[in-house]
Design a protein around this motif. Structure first.
Motif: not given
Length: 230
Positions: A101-103, A113-114, A120-121, A126-128
């Motif tokens: 996610a960072l990359r 999305e999806g 669990v995170w 995605a929301a943050n």
């Protein structure tokens, strides 16, 4: 069926190591380690190979597709009865998901999305998406520093940070296992961390030597003209 006595003998035969980042190499060679691992039952040896293959640090170098890794992790977890080993896989795959996610964000991508990652995170990340550590400072206290190192473009420091995080995770699990299959898996995964750092540190040392040599030659252009360092 594994032999408990054989596993006790196996663990006892494995040499302890110096502290991570202090030792210049793993406590024994891979060949010698493999010889000791021959005491594992066929099923346990196969399980260990699958765990190593999934969690291999070389996957970072290859830029392995996260979706492929997630699929492999889910298949492995379905066959993995040991609670500690399941937790180890969870932790490492969640680390990989957060790093992916960072990359992605650094590359300019928007929130995924999806079903895009593992653990669990994924929805929380995605929301943050615009939060420095995706709002996970308490659950993943290492993540903010990882993001800073990624932004500054210091791959060796980032690798050291991630190796330290995973090593500490394994150390926590090791305290509950001493002479069983889980203890063997933890030892091998720690061995891989030592090996990874030894190789990364040696490459960095060679690069530093080359840079210093080139800098020295710039101060003595006549040496370059004579072909020194060619």
């Amino acid at each position: 069926m594994s032999d408990p006595d054989a596993y006790v003998a196996l663990v006892v035969s494995l040499p302890s190591s110096e502290r991570l980042f202090v030792a210049k190499r793993p406590p024994l060679s891979r060949l010698r380690l493999q010889r000791r691992l021959s005491a594992l039952s066929e099923d346990d040896a196969r399980t260990l190979a699958r765990i190593e293959g999934l969690l291999s640090w070389s996957a970072y170098d290859r830029g392995s597709d996260l979706h492929t890794l997630v699929s492999r992790a889910k298949v492995l977890m379905a066959d993995l009865p040991q609670r500690t080993l399941r937790r180890i896989v969870d932790e490492r795959m969640e680390l990989r998901t957060a790093m992916a996610a960072l990359r992605m964000r650094q590359g300019g991508a928007g929130a995924p999305e999806g079903a895009w990652g593992y653990g669990v995170w994924t929805s929380h990340i995605a929301a943050n998406w615009r939060e420095p550590a995706f709002g996970l400072d308490r659950s993943m206290p290492w993540l903010r520093r990882a993001g800073q190192l990624l932004e500054t473009g210091d791959p060796l420091a980032l690798q050291r940070h991630l190796l330290d995080v995973t090593f500490r995770q394994l150390q926590r699990h090791a305290g509950r296992h001493h002479f069983d299959f889980e203890a063997v898996v933890i030892y091998v995964l720690k061995w891989n961390i030592f090996d990874r750092w030894a190789k990364a540190d040696s490459v960095a040392a060679a690069q530093r030597f080359t840079e210093l040599s080139e800098e020295a030659l710039q101060n003595f252009p006549h040496l370059q003209a004579e072909g020194v360092g060619a």
